[in-house]
Design an enzyme around this catalytic site. Structure first.
Site, PDB file in Angstrom:
ATOM      1  N   SER A   1       0.972  -1.281  -0.085  1.00  0.00           N
ATOM      2  CA  SER A   1       0.094  -0.028  -0.043  1.00  0.00           C
ATOM      3  C   SER A   1       0.917   1.386   0.128  1.00  0.00           C
ATOM      4  CB  SER A   1      -0.915   0.177   1.339  1.00  0.00           C
ATOM      5  OG  SER A   1      -1.673   1.321   1.386  1.00  0.00           O
TER       6      SER A   1
ATOM      7  N   LYS B   1      -1.084  -1.234  -4.423  1.00  0.00           N
ATOM      8  CA  LYS B   1      -2.420  -0.406  -3.957  1.00  0.00           C
ATOM      9  C   LYS B   1      -1.863   1.219  -3.774  1.00  0.00           C
ATOM     10  CE  LYS B   1      -4.672   0.184   0.532  1.00  0.00           C
ATOM     11  NZ  LYS B   1      -5.330  -0.848   1.538  1.00  0.00           N
TER      12      LYS B   1
ATOM     13  N   LYS C   1      -2.993   5.062  -2.777  1.00  0.00           N
ATOM     14  CA  LYS C   1      -4.288   5.897  -2.127  1.00  0.00           C
ATOM     15  C   LYS C   1      -4.654   7.223  -3.121  1.00  0.00           C
ATOM     16  CE  LYS C   1      -4.048   3.896   2.065  1.00  0.00           C
ATOM     17  NZ  LYS C   1      -5.243   3.200   2.908  1.00  0.00           N
TER      18      LYS C   1
ATOM     19  N   ASP D   1      -7.214   3.061  -3.048  1.00  0.00           N
ATOM     20  CA  ASP D   1      -7.982   3.003  -1.760  1.00  0.00           C
ATOM     21  C   ASP D   1      -8.206   4.324  -1.562  1.00  0.00           C
ATOM     22  OD1 ASP D   1      -8.653   2.708   0.852  1.00  0.00           O
ATOM     23  OD2 ASP D   1      -7.123   1.550   1.631  1.00  0.00           O
TER      24      ASP D   1
ATOM     25  N   GLU E   1     -11.219   0.369  -3.053  1.00  0.00           N
ATOM     26  CA  GLU E   1     -11.564   0.209  -1.788  1.00  0.00           C
ATOM     27  C   GLU E   1     -12.001   1.379  -1.179  1.00  0.00           C
ATOM     28  OE1 GLU E   1      -8.008  -1.249   0.140  1.00  0.00           O
ATOM     29  OE2 GLU E   1      -8.487  -0.981   2.166  1.00  0.00           O
TER      30      GLU E   1
ATOM     31  N   ASP F   1     -13.486  -1.835   3.640  1.00  0.00           N
ATOM     32  CA  ASP F   1     -12.563  -1.899   4.678  1.00  0.00           C
ATOM     33  C   ASP F   1     -13.480  -1.308   5.907  1.00  0.00           C
ATOM     34  OD1 ASP F   1     -10.565  -1.200   6.412  1.00  0.00           O
ATOM     35  OD2 ASP F   1      -9.172  -0.167   4.883  1.00  0.00           O
TER      36      ASP F   1
ATOM     37  N   LYS G   1      -9.282  -6.755   8.444  1.00  0.00           N
ATOM     38  CA  LYS G   1      -8.316  -6.383   9.449  1.00  0.00           C
ATOM     39  C   LYS G   1      -8.533  -7.027  10.896  1.00  0.00           C
ATOM     40  CE  LYS G   1      -7.065  -2.038   6.911  1.00  0.00           C
ATOM     41  NZ  LYS G   1      -7.138  -0.570   6.944  1.00  0.00           N
TER      42      LYS G   1
ATOM     43  N   GLY H   1      -3.868  -3.847   6.247  1.00  0.00           N
ATOM     44  CA  GLY H   1      -2.710  -3.535   6.976  1.00  0.00           C
ATOM     45  C   GLY H   1      -2.986  -2.260   7.738  1.00  0.00           C
TER      46      GLY H   1
HETATM   47  O1  OSB Z   1      -7.162   1.907   4.736  1.00  0.00           O
HETATM   48  O2  OSB Z   1      -5.869   0.120   4.263  1.00  0.00           O
HETATM   49  C1  OSB Z   1      -6.146   1.242   4.809  1.00  0.00           C
HETATM   50  C2  OSB Z   1      -3.055   2.200   6.689  1.00  0.00           C
HETATM   51  C3  OSB Z   1      -3.481   3.068   7.708  1.00  0.00           C
HETATM   52  C4  OSB Z   1      -5.081   3.309   7.773  1.00  0.00           C
HETATM   53  C5  OSB Z   1      -6.090   2.392   6.811  1.00  0.00           C
HETATM   54  C6  OSB Z   1      -5.121   2.022   5.802  1.00  0.00           C
HETATM   55  C7  OSB Z   1      -3.812   1.817   5.939  1.00  0.00           C
HETATM   56  C8  OSB Z   1      -2.965   1.261   4.633  1.00  0.00           C
HETATM   57  C9  OSB Z   1      -1.514   0.598   5.082  1.00  0.00           C
HETATM   58  O3  OSB Z   1      -3.435   1.337   3.491  1.00  0.00           O
HETATM   59  C10 OSB Z   1      -1.551  -0.618   4.970  1.00  0.00           C
HETATM   60  C11 OSB Z   1      -0.056  -1.008   5.277  1.00  0.00           C
HETATM   61  O4  OSB Z   1       0.766  -0.976   4.684  1.00  0.00           O
HETATM   62  O5  OSB Z   1       0.058  -1.601   6.562  1.00  0.00           O
HETATM   63 MG    MG Z   2      -8.466   0.437   3.359  1.00  0.00          MG
END
Ligand code: OSB
Ligand code: MG
Length: 368
Positions: A135, A161, A163, A188, A213, A238, A262, A290
């Site tokens: 991510s 992925k 953002k 995401d 996402e 999510d 998660k 994550g």
């Molecule tokens: O939306 O998946 C998410 C990190 C913090 C809060 C929300 C998210 C995330 C990530 C990071 O996308 C995933 C990772 O590398 O731990």
């Molecule tokens: Mg997410």
């Protein structure tokens, strides 16, 4: 198992690189760790809450409060037949799933040790190697993002992925697809859009993403169902999913085609098993999300990802992407094929590095 002792610790560690989503930027993590001692064995769990109540309502401080004043006193000194029994005991507390998960997951590690099997096997995991993605947060510029993607693709990660948010989406995806036309890619949004953005969101379809996402409200499934009827890109939920019941309802109304699990968000390994079961029964792919975890939470994610329904690459990646030095040994590493080997030794499969943990601890409290 009889729980003799619980220790709460808060650690603080800077990220190797800041992580930015549509709701904000994280540069340093504050993480509450839970250590449980039972019958001569030790298990660790991690609270995956963000520093601020932006991803969810929980923070390290709310988790500390719920653990200290409710969850820990409820379990301490008592005999439990299984971690699932403890999960059931926690059910009267509404919400605070990340606090619950940290304690329950620590008990799973102890249970696995007692049985002489790996944590993965203890929860029903079968995969010996799990597929990994990364991510990548919002960067200062698009070229920086492209460089980061190139780096992770050449490291072997199986999907990327990125953002997105209004103003950092169509142009960015366009640029990515120019350089990486065939890379498995997803976006995401962390709830950055509303249904009023429908014409805009429809444009995402031309980038043939694996999924988008949580494009809409963090507590919504109704609007997501409306959106899913209008776009070809599969929606993955999510933030909206806190239980297997949430999954059932979301699938029933067509709010998503894929589920991100998660451990903290659903409240621990027992709930995650149930989410996994519902998804398998409905043929909905699941993958492990994550929360910028330390090695403890990461190790739990590796175990969960070994359940047979976790068919898509998760946001479970190498320790060194996050930390100059992680708090477990060995650190989590990823093969050139973009996989993590699931430890087969009894318990967590990674040793908490007690010296390192002590170094980064900013507060601790013991209960017996
Ligand atoms: O939306 O998946 C998410 C990190 C913090 C809060 C929300 C998210 C995330 C990530 C990071 O996308 C995933 C990772 O590398 O731990
Ligand atoms: Mg997410």
């Amino acid at each position: 198992m009889k729980i003799d002792r619980v220790e709460l610790r808060e650690i603080q560690m800077p990220l190797v690189h800041f992580f930015e989503t549509s709701f904000g930027r994280t540069t340093t993590r504050r993480i509450v760790l839970v250590r449980v001692d039972a019958e001569g064995l030790t298990g660790w769990g991690e609270v995956t809450a963000g520093e601020e109540p932006l991803y969810s309502h929980e923070t390290p401080e709310t988790a500390w409060h719920i653990l200290r004043d409710f969850l820990v006193p409820w379990v301490l000194g008592k005999e439990w037949t299984s971690p699932s029994e403890v999960a059931a005991r926690f059910r009267p507390i509404r919400g605070h799933n990340m606090a619950k998960a940290a304690l329950e997951n620590a008990l799973w590690v102890i249970e696995a040790q007692q049985k002489g099997i790996s944590l993965a096997r203890a929860i029903g995991g079968t995969l010996e190697e799990i597929p990994c993605g990364v991510s990548i947060g919002i960067q200062s510029g698009v070229e920086e993002l492209v460089e980061r993607i190139a780096h992770e693709v050449s490291a072997g990660y199986q999907r990327i992925k990125v953002k997105v948010k209004p103003g950092w989406d169509i142009n960015v995806l366009e640029r990515i697809r120019t350089t990486f036309p065939r890379t498995a890619l997803m976006a995401d949004a962390n709830s950055a859009y509303t249904l009023a953005d429908l014409p805009h969101l429809k444009q995402f379809d031309r980038f043939y993403l694996m999924m988008i996402e949580q494009p809409l409200g963090w507590d919504d499934i109704i609007d997501h169902a409306k959106l899913q009827r209008e776009i070809a890109t599969p929606i993955c939920l999510d933030e909206s999913i806190h239980s297997s019941d949430d999954v059932r309802k979301a699938i029933e109304i067509g709010a998503c085609k894929i589920i991100n699990v998660k451990l903290g968000r659903v409240g621990g390994l027992t709930a995650a098993q149930r989410v996994h079961e519902v998804c398998r029964a409905k043929n909905i792919p699941v993958w492990c999300g994550g929360m910028l975890e330390s090695g403890i939470g990461r190790a739990h994610n590796v175990a969960m990802s070994s359940l047979p329904g976790f068919t898509l690459p998760g946001d479970v990646s190498a320790s060194q992407r996050y930390w100059a030095e992680d708090i477990i040994r060995p650190e989590v590493t990823v093969s050139a094929r973009g996989t993590i080997r699931v430890p087969q030794t009894p318990g967590l499969g990674y040793e908490p590095n007690l010296d390192r943990i002590e170094q980064v601890t900013i507060r601790k409290e013991r209960f017996r």
